[in-house]
Scaffold this motif. Structure first.
Motif, short mmCIF file in Angstrom:
data_model
loop_
_atom_site.label_atom_id
_atom_site.label_comp_id
_atom_site.label_asym_id
_atom_site.label_seq_id
_atom_site.Cartn_x
_atom_site.Cartn_y
_atom_site.Cartn_z
N ARG A 1 47.67 0.18 5.25
CA ARG A 1 46.22 0.19 5.40
C ARG A 1 45.66 1.56 5.07
O ARG A 1 46.18 2.58 5.53
N LEU A 2 44.58 1.57 4.29
CA LEU A 2 44.01 2.83 3.82
C LEU A 2 43.56 3.72 4.98
O LEU A 2 43.84 4.92 5.00
N LEU B 1 45.41 8.23 -4.37
CA LEU B 1 45.10 6.84 -4.71
C LEU B 1 44.26 6.74 -5.98
O LEU B 1 44.28 5.73 -6.66
N THR C 1 45.12 7.40 5.76
CA THR C 1 44.32 8.62 5.76
C THR C 1 44.55 9.40 7.06
O THR C 1 44.72 10.62 7.04
N ALA D 1 37.27 4.24 -1.20
CA ALA D 1 38.26 3.17 -1.36
C ALA D 1 37.90 2.30 -2.56
O ALA D 1 38.75 1.97 -3.39
N ARG E 1 52.00 7.16 3.13
CA ARG E 1 52.01 5.84 2.47
C ARG E 1 53.21 5.01 2.89
O ARG E 1 53.17 3.78 2.89
N VAL F 1 45.57 -1.85 1.00
CA VAL F 1 44.51 -2.65 1.63
C VAL F 1 44.99 -4.09 1.79
O VAL F 1 45.89 -4.53 1.09
N PHE G 1 47.91 -0.82 -3.83
CA PHE G 1 46.89 -0.11 -3.06
C PHE G 1 46.94 -0.54 -1.59
O PHE G 1 47.08 -1.74 -1.30
#
Lengths: 277, 454
Positions: free
Chosen positions: B251-252, B56, B256, B191, B246, A113, A111
């Motif tokens: 980082r999300l 995700l 985005t 998230a 991606r 993060v 993921f």
């Protein structure tokens, strides 16, 4: 934040007064809890009161329902019968005081993060809807990641961490919840020695700070060393209580049945418990 | 854009002039074209952003079932509207119909997953094809109706931006904006649910509700995208831009944003192409543009890209081979026990032990020579002073690692994931020091408490 999951099931609840062993002081009181998946019961009729300010291990063979009990307590698994109270109150009223460390394998570590982002998730409950993570909450998360010895790794993407480091990130996230009661699902599974030391250190700090920690644990050899209380589980509670009285060879044989290799380990563990527990 | 579309297989193209291209791409080709351009761009941005969360949440394919299942809804909305004597082709009537059957397909899919032992892909396959089949049947019924207004309905299958009017585009833009605002406002909540829904639930977040909001955004983007991209391809707008994004970030938030940019750029390019080359279906061009970006990302992205991966693997293999060669020569050295100066060893004997080809062995020797670790004379090689240091270091690290495995394997199973042979080559100097320290500690008779288990 009205919960729409997990309405407490009160069908089979016995009144508190009828079970004098249950006390409102206890951080967790499990009353006649039965959990079933697909109509097959996984955990039968569990009764347990955790003493305040203690480290509790839930121990038992694979498939004994260790994780299931934790999940049922937290409303993540459906209760077929029974109920769970926290300080004498239902889960909904006190969820802000409860922290959770799920199994490491339960999430996708690719993921996008950072370690710090994950730890900051522990603060989301305090931050509330639609607001970004403020500097103050970020600082709090940073403090928690430092407590598990990963300050240098805070900005790493989480798949770039080792298994043990990932486990510590989960622990730090639970710390960020600033709870009085923690549930941890196999935090010691597959971790390196450094992580094991860090987790034990945190557990002791939490207890010193007044918290209670319920840990699903698989390593019989360290039960006596790390924990105050133990619940021996094999679909039902075989024995529960202080490690010194409960963690006996007799009880372990009852819990693990005829698994000989484990019995050898158990004998050794019992010897340790008797020495110093 | 007023020319009739003949067939999607008619590939004859009249190329526009450079000036036309410039005018169209800078919003100067008339009001209508500019509005369509703005609409598809906004749609692309929204689809990219919303798609990032669908991806995700591992629900990307759910969008495919959803989009295919809009067809019966469109046809039924048209039939009902015509029966009531309303002009059936307005988007305000067709899109709610599309949304209803689309959502119904998702509900049906979830029902199959929960109530049976069938896997998710099977459930999606069943509901997707059944709903789409129903749509085709209803559509052929519509074609035979006597209202005379139904000709445009089939364009929803492949999409046709030219069929849009300004009102439709404003509707698209509005919904796209809603999707963007919701995604920005709820970034944190999305998230959390995408990453760890159990933890979200324990914290008291209403996971089902947040999921519902995410799914609603997917439905909105899909339904609104039908006219631009068509129901067969609209799912590509949800999947491809975030998948490409991606590759570029860990980082999300950035993922985005990048997904939104890729989606927006694709929408812009597709609509421009459709305005300039009316025979090209805009939807397909939009998807192809996104596909090109995806391919470039997959190939060239630093760290996650294929090229980066291959070169990393090649470097690692070279490092391993170099270490092996150093060890081989050191080994021979020790056998000769000529303490000071390294003995020369023939490349042939090393090749035989390691089963390297002549080219491999020569390349490895050359790379070591360039690092100043190896001296070469004819067919024989020997270690320089630095080479001997390096070889000794490699040998020691390997010993350390083997020892570590023996002593700690039971405590640290996560470290045994890699084969010992591989790991010894990637251990950092820092790790080596730590290993040494932990081994020394373990050797001491009275180990500290926390290590009592070892």
């Amino acid at each position: 934040m009205t919960p729409i999951l997990s309405k407490p099931d009160r069908k089979s609840a016995t009144p508190l007064s009828a079970r004098p062993e249950h006390s409102a002081e206890s951080p967790v009181s499990i009353h006649a809890l039965t959990v079933a998946y697909h109509r097959k019961p996984v955990v039968w009729d569990v009764d347990y009161d955790a003493p305040p300010q203690s480290l509790v291990a839930i121990v038992g063979p694979n498939g004994a329902g260790k994780s299931t009990i934790i999940k049922a307590c937290l409303g993540l698994a459906p209760k077929a019968a029974g109920r769970v109270e926290f300080w004498g109150q239902p889960y909904r009223a006190v969820r802000k005081r409860i922290g959770y460390v799920p199994q490491r394998e339960s999430v996708d570590w690719d993921f996008p993060v950072s370690a710090l982002d994950v730890v900051a998730m522990g603060r989301y409950g305090k931050i509330g809807w639609c607001k970004p993570v403020s500097r103050q909450h970020r600082a709090a998360a940073m403090e928690c990641i430092d407590r598990v010895g990963l300050a240098d790794y805070a900005s790493r993407q989480i798949s770039q961490l080792s298994g043990g480091q990932q486990q510590r990130v989960f622990l730090a996230r639970a710390l960020a919840q600033e709870a009085d009661l923690y549930f941890m699902d196999e935090p010691f599974a597959g971790v390196d020695a450094a992580t094991e030391r860090a987790i034990v250190q945190v557990l002791r700090e939490l207890k010193a700070g007044g918290a209670t920690v319920i840990v699903v644990h698989h390593d019989l050899q360290t039960v006596a060393e790390y924990f105050d209380e133990v619940m021996l589980l094999n679909m039902r509670v075989v024995a529960e209580g202080p490690v010194s009285d409960t963690f006996t060879q007799d009880n372990l044989v009852k819990t693990y049945g005829g698994r000989l290799t484990l019995l050898a380990e158990a004998a050794e563990a019992v010897a340790r418990a008797e020495r110093g527990g | 854009m007023h020319r009739a579309q003949t067939s999607i297989t008619d590939v004859s193209i009249e190329w526009p002039s450079v000036q036309d291209v410039f005018q169209t791409m800078t919003f100067q080709a008339g009001y209508n074209t500019s509005v369509v351009l703005a609409g598809t761009t906004l749609l692309g941005v929204a689809a990219g952003i919303v798609g990032a969360f669908a991806l995700l949440r591992k629900r990307a394919l759910m969008g495919d079932a959803l989009s295919h299942a809009t067809l019966p809804g469109i046809a039924m909305a048209f039939i009902v509207a015509t029966l009531f004597g309303v002009a059936g082709k307005s988007l305000l009537i067709l899109l709610p119909g599309a949304a209803i059957t689309g959502v119904l397909a998702i509900v049906a899919t979830q029902f199959i997953i929960r109530q049976t032992r069938l896997s998710e892909d099977t459930a999606i396959g069943v509901s997707l094809s059944v709903f789409f089949g129903a749509g085709v049947v209803l559509l052929s019924y519509v074609q035979n109706m006597s209202s005379g207004d139904q000709a445009g309905l089939a364009t929803f299958i492949y999409g046709q931006t030219a069929a849009m009017n300004v009102r439709d585009v404003f509707l698209m833009g509005t919904i796209a904006l809603i999707a963007i605002i919701a995604a920005v406002a709820l970034l944190k909540e999305f998230a959390l649910v995408c990453f760890d829904e159990d933890f979200a639930a324990v914290q008291g977040w209403p996971v089902t509700f947040i999921d519902l909001v995410m799914m609603t955004l997917v439905v909105l983007v899909t339904v609104v995208g039908l006219q631009a991209v068509g129901l067969i391809l609209v799912v590509a707008m949800l999947i491809i831009p975030p998948a490409a994004a991606r590759f570029w970030t860990e980082r999300l938030g950035r993922m985005t944003i990048i997904a939104g940019i890729i989606g927006g750029a694709s929408g812009y390019i597709g609509a421009s192409a459709s305005a300039l080359l009316p025979r090209l279906p805009a939807g397909s061009v939009i998807v192809l543009a996104a596909g090109v970006v995806f391919f470039l990302s997959l190939t060239f992205a630093p760290r996650r890209g294929v090229v980066a991966n291959l070169s990393r693997a090649a470097r690692l293999r070279l490092k391993i081979a170099q270490d092996h060669m150093l060890l081989e020569i050191l080994h021979k050295d020790l056998q000769h026990s000529e303490a000071t100066e390294g003995a020369s060893v023939s490349i042939g004997s090393i090749r035989k032990r390691r089963s390297w080809s002549l080219i491999e062995a020569t390349l490895i020797a050359y790379s070591l020579q360039r690092r100043g670790l190896l001296r070469k004379s004819g067919n024989a090689v020997s270690l320089t002073e630095e080479g001997q240091d390096a070889a000794t270091r490699v040998a020691r690290t390997r010993r350390l690692w083997e020892q570590y495995l023996v002593q700690y394997a039971d405590v640290a199973p996560s470290h045994v994931d890699w084969s010992a042979d591989l790991v010894e080559h990637v251990l950092s100097p820092e790790m080596v020091t730590r290993l040494e320290r932990s081994l020394e500690r373990a050797k001491r008779p009275a180990a500290p408490v926390a290590e009592g288990a070892a």
